[in-house]
Write a protein that holds these residues in place. Structure first.
Motif, short mmCIF file in Angstrom:
data_model
loop_
_atom_site.label_atom_id
_atom_site.label_comp_id
_atom_site.label_asym_id
_atom_site.label_seq_id
_atom_site.Cartn_x
_atom_site.Cartn_y
_atom_site.Cartn_z
N VAL A 363 9.92 -11.50 -12.62
CA VAL A 363 10.67 -10.47 -13.34
C VAL A 363 9.93 -9.12 -13.34
O VAL A 363 10.33 -8.19 -14.02
CB VAL A 363 10.97 -10.90 -14.80
CG1 VAL A 363 11.90 -12.09 -14.81
CG2 VAL A 363 9.69 -11.18 -15.57
N VAL A 364 8.86 -9.04 -12.57
CA VAL A 364 8.16 -7.77 -12.41
C VAL A 364 8.18 -7.40 -10.94
O VAL A 364 8.33 -8.25 -10.07
CB VAL A 364 6.70 -7.85 -12.91
CG1 VAL A 364 6.66 -8.07 -14.40
CG2 VAL A 364 5.91 -8.93 -12.18
N GLY A 365 8.06 -6.12 -10.66
CA GLY A 365 8.10 -5.65 -9.28
C GLY A 365 6.89 -6.13 -8.48
O GLY A 365 5.79 -6.21 -9.00
N SER A 366 7.12 -6.44 -7.22
CA SER A 366 6.04 -6.84 -6.31
C SER A 366 6.27 -6.13 -4.98
O SER A 366 6.88 -6.67 -4.07
CB SER A 366 6.02 -8.36 -6.11
OG SER A 366 4.96 -8.74 -5.27
N GLN A 367 5.79 -4.89 -4.91
CA GLN A 367 6.08 -4.08 -3.73
C GLN A 367 5.32 -4.57 -2.51
O GLN A 367 4.23 -5.13 -2.63
CB GLN A 367 5.73 -2.61 -4.00
CG GLN A 367 4.25 -2.34 -4.27
CD GLN A 367 4.00 -0.90 -4.62
OE1 GLN A 367 4.79 -0.28 -5.33
NE2 GLN A 367 2.92 -0.35 -4.11
N GLN A 368 5.90 -4.35 -1.34
CA GLN A 368 5.29 -4.79 -0.10
C GLN A 368 4.18 -3.83 0.30
O GLN A 368 4.30 -2.61 0.14
CB GLN A 368 6.35 -4.84 1.01
CG GLN A 368 5.81 -5.29 2.35
CD GLN A 368 5.19 -6.67 2.29
OE1 GLN A 368 5.75 -7.60 1.71
NE2 GLN A 368 4.03 -6.83 2.91
N GLY A 369 3.09 -4.38 0.79
CA GLY A 369 1.98 -3.56 1.24
C GLY A 369 2.30 -2.82 2.52
O GLY A 369 3.22 -3.18 3.26
N ASN A 370 1.51 -1.80 2.79
CA ASN A 370 1.67 -1.01 4.01
C ASN A 370 0.49 -1.30 4.91
O ASN A 370 -0.58 -0.70 4.79
CB ASN A 370 1.74 0.48 3.67
CG ASN A 370 2.00 1.34 4.89
OD1 ASN A 370 2.50 0.85 5.90
ND2 ASN A 370 1.65 2.61 4.80
N TYR A 371 0.65 -2.26 5.82
CA TYR A 371 -0.45 -2.70 6.65
C TYR A 371 -0.55 -1.84 7.91
O TYR A 371 0.46 -1.47 8.51
CB TYR A 371 -0.27 -4.18 7.02
CG TYR A 371 -0.45 -5.07 5.82
CD1 TYR A 371 -1.70 -5.54 5.45
CD2 TYR A 371 0.64 -5.43 5.02
CE1 TYR A 371 -1.88 -6.35 4.33
CE2 TYR A 371 0.47 -6.24 3.89
CZ TYR A 371 -0.79 -6.68 3.57
OH TYR A 371 -0.95 -7.46 2.44
N PRO A 372 -1.78 -1.50 8.34
CA PRO A 372 -1.96 -0.60 9.48
C PRO A 372 -1.51 -1.23 10.79
O PRO A 372 -1.46 -2.46 10.94
CB PRO A 372 -3.48 -0.35 9.48
CG PRO A 372 -4.08 -1.54 8.81
CD PRO A 372 -3.07 -1.95 7.76
N LYS A 373 -1.23 -0.36 11.74
CA LYS A 373 -0.71 -0.79 13.04
C LYS A 373 -1.69 -1.71 13.76
O LYS A 373 -1.28 -2.69 14.39
CB LYS A 373 -0.42 0.44 13.89
CG LYS A 373 0.20 0.13 15.24
CD LYS A 373 0.51 1.41 16.01
CE LYS A 373 1.12 1.09 17.37
NZ LYS A 373 1.39 2.33 18.14
N TRP A 374 -2.98 -1.44 13.64
CA TRP A 374 -3.96 -2.21 14.41
C TRP A 374 -3.98 -3.69 14.04
O TRP A 374 -4.24 -4.53 14.89
CB TRP A 374 -5.36 -1.62 14.27
CG TRP A 374 -5.98 -1.73 12.89
CD1 TRP A 374 -5.94 -0.79 11.91
CD2 TRP A 374 -6.70 -2.84 12.35
NE1 TRP A 374 -6.61 -1.23 10.79
CE2 TRP A 374 -7.08 -2.48 11.04
CE3 TRP A 374 -7.07 -4.09 12.84
CZ2 TRP A 374 -7.81 -3.35 10.21
CZ3 TRP A 374 -7.80 -4.96 12.02
CH2 TRP A 374 -8.17 -4.58 10.73
#
Length: 586
Positions: A363-374
């Motif tokens: 019931v709380v937000g769980s935003q997706q991480g921003n993983y680097p291209k490499w």
């Protein structure tokens, strides 16, 4: 750990100088210290518990009527590999937290084998704001089998010492006997580095016993999660080791071990639970650590004991009982509200004083991480892969030859070492469909050698086609099993094109696939999508005749060069107990 401000705030709330934030009233407290269950109120300020005194009359900004439900401490997974869930740490919250797990002890050796310390840092950076707590078991053996496999990353002594000093680090990760019993200086220095920091050292002693196990334990090994029999469990407890009772997707050990504990009346004091490796689909369908607890209770273990194994025992083992593992004053407010003490199915999950899950949903937000291209471009094939890559030349001049064969178990990661007679035609050793023996191949995927290790495996029940994945413990090269060389080549090339994942191939066509771009190990997608994709590739595998409960989990462990009795890497067939490469043909 507690700050001055937290200590002062909790004291002021307990002395009614300031209001508490939350009061849980009409609740039955499961007190894991006194082994009692009794009605009370629980007061919380910020992240921490202020009071559990039934007679306390404190003011609180918010009151939650618990309707007589039980308050159980948040559950702890004593050892797991986040990567094997196939989810990013962010997406993992969706399936983990509603099951009541609020703390995990994570050995991130999979991403370390792919991308070294930089890969581990990327995952650690993503855990700080999640609605569950992650402690790091610093990977002790990257690579797992030096000289016997090719990996993308290496964690030497310097990297391990740096990581042990991270605030998230709690122990030295699992270390197998092959690094200790022959007195390898680098690994002994890693053990010493952990012990000097008063951290525990995690073990991995599958199949070891007697004086060999005594010598292993004497190095400072604190626990073992590889027990399959009660006799091995008992021997480890006798040596002062904690035993983690594991229940993963393919490592099903809780029933056998709990039955032994109950039959012989062994104390549960030095027993804790872990999952080790469990796919997200299995967590969603059956549970996480609460599944282990409920399984133990169903086998006859008193609920209090099973809950203590999943909470206080684990916290004590990792020297964290002053922070987690109980619902007592000053501890972090990780609390499950459940209706039935014999079936831990949380109605609400409270993490650090905040309700984070209700009725099976986050019931709380769980935003997706921003993983680097490499970190999403780690699959590199030095040489082209085609059907000729899987030819097995025969040394024997006769029509048949005897070969070493890996025979799998359905519900364990251990395997048997068989010797089988296989046909030789045109100078090549052939698979034997009638014996359920097929080629198993490991293709090096870091662009270093281009090697392809080939062996034979029994037990996949394939009738056609091929399966492949880039998740193959612990080196995580591409592992493939198939009925013919053409489909195997198609499967490996499909993994390369996906930059990591799982594929099912038949007649040269990909009939099932799942993308795992983060290190070739984890998906970037939300949990419900990943679970649906895993269901689809498992269904596609069944179309080929494979009826294993978790075919890709079995496939990803079959190459492990540290679990008896045989392993296969890009360099060839491995005699696990003797830690050496051996010939395929006898």
């Amino acid at each position: 750990m507690r700050t001055y401000e937290e200590i002062k705030t909790v004291l002021e709330a307990g002395l009614s100088i300031i209001d508490c934030d939350l009061k849980l009233e009409n609740v039955k407290l499961v007190n894991v210290y006194s082994s009692q269950i009794y009605p009370t109120n629980i007061y919380i300020k910020g992240k921490r518990i202020v009071s559990i005194d039934p007679l306390a009359q404190l003011n609180a900004k918010k009151t939650l009527d618990c309707g007589g439900m039980y308050a159980v401490p948040g559950l702890i997974d004593g050892h797991m590999h986040v990567e094997t869930t196939l989810l990013s740490p962010e997406a993992l919250a969706d399936v983990l937290v509603p099951q009541g797990t609020t703390t995990i002890m994570a050995d991130l050796m999979e991403i370390a084998n792919v991308a070294g310390i930089d890969g581990v840092k990327e995952l650690v950076n993503s855990i700080a704001q999640l609605p569950y707590r992650t402690f790091i078991q610093v990977s002790s053996r990257v690579p797992t089998a030096p000289g016997l496999e090719t990996t993308g990353g290496i964690l030497g002594l310097a990297e391990v010492e740096e990581m042990l000093d991270w605030p998230e680090s709690i122990s030295l990760g699992e270390l197998d006997p092959s690094k200790v019993l022959v007195i390898k200086e680098e690994y002994l220095k890693k053990i010493a580095a952990a012990l000097q920091r008063r951290q525990v050292v995690n073990g991995h002693a599958i199949g070891r016993d007697g004086q060999e196990l005594n010598v292993y334990a004497s190095a400072g090994m604190s626990d073992d999660h590889e027990c399959v029999t009660y006799e091995h469990l008992l021997e480890r407890v006798q040596l002062g080791m904690t035993v983690m009772l594991r229940e993963g997707s393919t490592e099903r050990n809780v029933e056998e071990l709990i039955k032994g504990v109950l039959k012989h009346g062994l104390s549960h004091e030095h027993l804790i639970f872990c999952t080790d490796d469990k796919h997200a689909i299995d967590i969603r369908e059956e549970g996480h650590i609460n599944y282990n607890v409920n399984k133990a209770i169903s086998l006859g273990m008193p609920p209090m004991q099973a809950i203590q194994m999943a909470t206080l025992n684990s916290a004590r083992h990792f020297r964290l009982e002053d922070e987690i593992g109980s619902i007592t004053p000053g501890r972090l407010a990780d609390i499950l509200l459940v209706k039935d003490i014999t079936n831990i199915t949380p109605v609400k999950v409270i993490f650090e004083g905040e309700v984070v899950a209700e009725n099976g949903q986050l019931v709380v937000g769980s935003q997706q991480g921003n993983y680097p291209k490499w970190i999403k471009e780690t699959i590199k094939l030095k040489k082209p892969i085609d059907e000729h890559s899987f030819v097995v030349p025969a040394k024997s001049q006769g029509p048949t030859t005897r070969v070493n064969v890996i025979r799998i178990y359905n519900d364990q990661i251990i395997n048997e070492w068989d010797e089988e007679e296989l046909t030789v035609a045109n100078g090549q050793i052939l698979s034997s469909p009638e014996k359920d023996i097929f080629k198993l191949a490991i293709a090096e995927r870091y662009g270093k050698t281009g090697g392809v290790g080939i062996g034979f495996v029994k037990g996949f029940q394939l009738k056609k086609g091929a399966l492949a994945t880039s998740m193959s413990h612990d080196h995580h090269n591409i592992v493939c099993v198939g009925t013919n060389d053409q489909d195997m080549a198609c499967a490996v090339n499909a993994i390369h094109k996906l930059q990591g994942g799982m594929v099912v191939v038949n007649d040269g066509q990909v009939i099932g696939k799942m993308e795992l771009p983060i290190g070739g190990l984890m998906s970037e997608k939300p949990a419900e999508i990943v679970i649906k994709e895993l269901e689809d590739v498992n269904a596609a595998a069944r179309q080929l005749g494979c009826l294993l409960p978790s075919p890709f989990m079995t496939l990803c462990f079959i190459s492990l060069p540290t679990v008896p009795k045989l392993g296969l890497t890009d360099l060839g067939l491995v005699d696990v107990l003797n830690h050496k490469l051996i010939d395929l043909e006898l």
